[in-house]
Design a protein around this motif. Structure first.
Motif, mmCIF file in Angstrom:
data_model
loop_
_atom_site.group_PDB
_atom_site.id
_atom_site.type_symbol
_atom_site.label_atom_id
_atom_site.label_comp_id
_atom_site.label_asym_id
_atom_site.label_seq_id
_atom_site.Cartn_x
_atom_site.Cartn_y
_atom_site.Cartn_z
ATOM 1 N N LYS A 215 0.732 -1.230 0.023
ATOM 2 C CA LYS A 215 -0.498 0.165 0.217
ATOM 3 C C LYS A 215 0.938 1.271 -0.069
ATOM 4 C CE LYS A 215 -1.860 -1.420 3.548
ATOM 5 N NZ LYS A 215 -2.917 -1.952 4.737
ATOM 6 N N ASN A 216 0.250 2.263 -0.773
ATOM 7 C CA ASN A 216 0.373 4.120 -0.483
ATOM 8 C C ASN A 216 0.473 4.638 0.365
ATOM 9 O OD1 ASN A 216 1.226 2.918 -2.888
ATOM 10 N ND2 ASN A 216 -0.616 3.631 -4.319
ATOM 11 N N GLU A 217 0.153 3.743 1.563
ATOM 12 C CA GLU A 217 -0.406 4.670 2.856
ATOM 13 C C GLU A 217 0.618 4.432 3.671
ATOM 14 O OE1 GLU A 217 -3.390 2.745 3.276
ATOM 15 O OE2 GLU A 217 -4.388 3.238 1.080
ATOM 16 N N LYS B 101 -2.964 8.584 5.009
ATOM 17 C CA LYS B 101 -1.319 8.449 5.442
ATOM 18 C C LYS B 101 -1.502 7.367 7.230
ATOM 19 C CE LYS B 101 0.262 9.842 1.406
ATOM 20 N NZ LYS B 101 1.587 9.170 0.401
ATOM 21 N N ALA C 127 10.330 -5.283 -3.107
ATOM 22 C CA ALA C 127 8.772 -5.688 -3.846
ATOM 23 C C ALA C 127 8.587 -6.567 -5.012
ATOM 24 C CB ALA C 127 8.614 -4.310 -4.806
ATOM 25 N N ASN D 137 12.314 -0.757 -4.071
ATOM 26 C CA ASN D 137 12.494 -1.324 -5.749
ATOM 27 C C ASN D 137 14.039 -1.390 -5.856
ATOM 28 O OD1 ASN D 137 13.293 1.209 -5.637
ATOM 29 N ND2 ASN D 137 12.563 1.977 -7.055
ATOM 30 N N VAL E 10 9.365 2.620 -1.673
ATOM 31 C CA VAL E 10 7.784 2.088 -2.393
ATOM 32 C C VAL E 10 6.390 2.145 -1.686
ATOM 33 C CG1 VAL E 10 8.957 2.202 -4.875
ATOM 34 C CG2 VAL E 10 8.051 0.152 -3.532
ATOM 35 N N GLY E 11 6.999 2.077 -0.640
ATOM 36 C CA GLY E 11 5.218 1.268 -0.146
ATOM 37 C C GLY E 11 5.671 0.736 1.430
#
Lengths: 327, 327
Positions: A16-18, A42, A89, A112, A118-119
């Motif tokens: 997730k990007n949060e 977030k 990732a 990454n 990245v998450g």
């Protein structure tokens, strides 16, 4: 009902990007301000605040508590924990489950190829995946797949089961063919045929039990080549104990029932040997499959069963022929 | 290597005391102060701050973010979330896993009989338990237990496997006894004996597959009595498709090989019927075991196998007798 995730995915596809990331040049006060003004999503998974350098590389992690207990002007890079456990990732989600079980974090940062943050993946998501991966390994061994547990599609179920059943048919025809070699023995001592189900049944159980244990040990990362010897030894000892017990019980029962001690002896000896060998087959084949890069869970079930069946029939009839040739 | 938890425990035995609880009479400023001065362990799992009333009842939950974004003099009871998802200390840990999968929280508060907050359980701990519970269900079906995956005790392994093997022996002796009734048929058409392994093998696979799916559906809380009809219907349809395919393939092979179309027909028909019935047996027996309060996972494996074997042999020889009596 909850939606279950698909399996075999990478960390990148489930992350997730949060997450909250701050520059390592910020002070504690600035970081708290950042935290306070960040969008609700977030911080709804509170856990950790990650620290990145100007290139975006993950360099540390701080917790809210650390921020509140330090003077507002200190830089986060001076209070952050630098040794961050992170996942890649492209890592398989099953491997990520192992990280959570080993380290017991509520969240792990995902980087990454360039080591850029990245998450995140969070522990609450992994509960589902952990269950799914364990289920799937064992569902495959018995000839189906985890999808079948929740699917409503008959077509999907049939497609999951047919490859396994196809191997069963081939192996069953091989058994019929082998039994054909011993037609004459069975004609003269028909009692030999009566014990085919029990002789096969116990070998099959033993082989499947060993294979399941090895496949799960592999998934748990406990089946390095150095463990092979231990697993094998264990199976041999268990096989000897279980084999002798079953062999003697069945041999004894056959002797009493058929009033034929030669048949009893043949059953006792051949069952003991074939149970021991089935344990060895069940614990070795998954390693062989892994070595040739075939999914051990998928291939172990039907091929272990087929191998155990064929070996067991050969042993049973060869040993019986020896004991009964004079009778 | 990580230590794995035991299974079948209650939430109370796995919960932790490291949680932060504040009185609902505190202000935001006082709560932040409390958070800052709390011992490190209590905040090392950041997640949530629980709010209790003077009697110790859990009345709400706040997150750090809510505290930082509100005026210092506001009372926590005015900003807290009141509808708290909680678990009971006496709840089985497997049920708690379902709560985490359903709600995706990082932690859940645990209350006792008096609704007092007594601990928390965190998602990172549940990853392990979720995996363990799924493994154990299916390990039991094939006649061992999850303990065997990691144990080094031969004694323990033998003890796990013997009860299952004991039922296998009884069922194998029952098969031998049943085959005894058909000795004369086998003597006259010995080819009947050749196909015993394949006929039994496919019924056993089908029965075990169905039983595994039902047992996991039960564990996932998806097997209420209203689902029985659906599961049964599904198994019937799958059984008809799989049974017809296998029956025709094996019947065809037998016709060609033995040059005996009556034998081929007998095989095709009896395999189709016994595969359908085995699917039904595999999906019904776990419900029966649950109804009489026996662990469906533990009992399904050997008893489903035994039932499928006995039914299959009876069908196979009865139908064969009909087709081959004239030959």
């Amino acid at each position: 009902m909850t939606t279950r995730r698909a399996k075999g995915e990478t960390v990148g596809s489930i992350m997730k990007n949060e997450f909250l990331a701050v520059s390592d040049e910020l002070t504690v006060e600035e970081t708290i301000k950042h935290f306070r003004t960040a969008s609700l999503e977030k911080v709804s998974k509170p856990s950790y605040i990650y620290v990145v350098d100007p290139r975006g590389y993950l360099v540390g992690v701080v917790q809210m508590r650390d921020l509140l207990s330090h003077s507002p002007n200190v830089h986060v890079r001076d209070i952050m924990l630098k040794n961050v456990v992170k996942v890649h990732a492209e890592m398989d989600q099953e491997e990520a489950v192992r990280y959570f079980i080993r380290h017991r974090f509520l969240a792990l940062p995902v980087v990454n190829n360039e080591q850029k943050l990245v998450g995140i993946i969070t522990a609450d998501e992994m509960v589902d995946i952990a269950e799914l991966e364990a289920e799937d390994d064992i569902a495959k061994i018995i000839g189906t797949g985890v999808d079948e547990i929740t699917t409503h599609s008959i077509r999907r179920i049939v497609r999951l089961r047919l490859p396994w059943l196809a191997i069963s048919i081939l192996s069953g025809l091989a058994c019929a063919f082998i039994l054909g070699w011993f037609e004459r023995d069975m004609k003269s001592v028909i009692a030999l045929a009566l014990f085919i189900p029990i002789v096969l049944g116990l070998s099959e159980s033993t082989g499947m039990q060993s294979a399941t244990i090895v496949v799960r040990n592999m998934a748990l990362g406990r089946a390095a080549l150095k463990d092979v010897r231990w697993l094998l030894q264990k199976e041999m000892v268990v096989g000897v104990i279980v084999g002798l017990i079953c062999g003697m019980l069945v041999g004894g029962a056959a002797t009493l029932w058929q009033a034929n001690s030669n048949l009893g002896a043949a059953l006792a000896i051949s069952m003991s040997i074939s149970i021991i060998l089935s344990g060895v087959v069940g614990s070795c084949l998954p390693f062989l499959f892994r070595f040739v890069r075939i999914d051990p869970a998928l291939s172990s079930g039907p091929i272990v069963l087929a191998t155990c069946d064929i070996i067991t029939l050969l042993i049973y009839f060869k040993i019986s022929a020896f004991f009964l040739s004079g009778s």
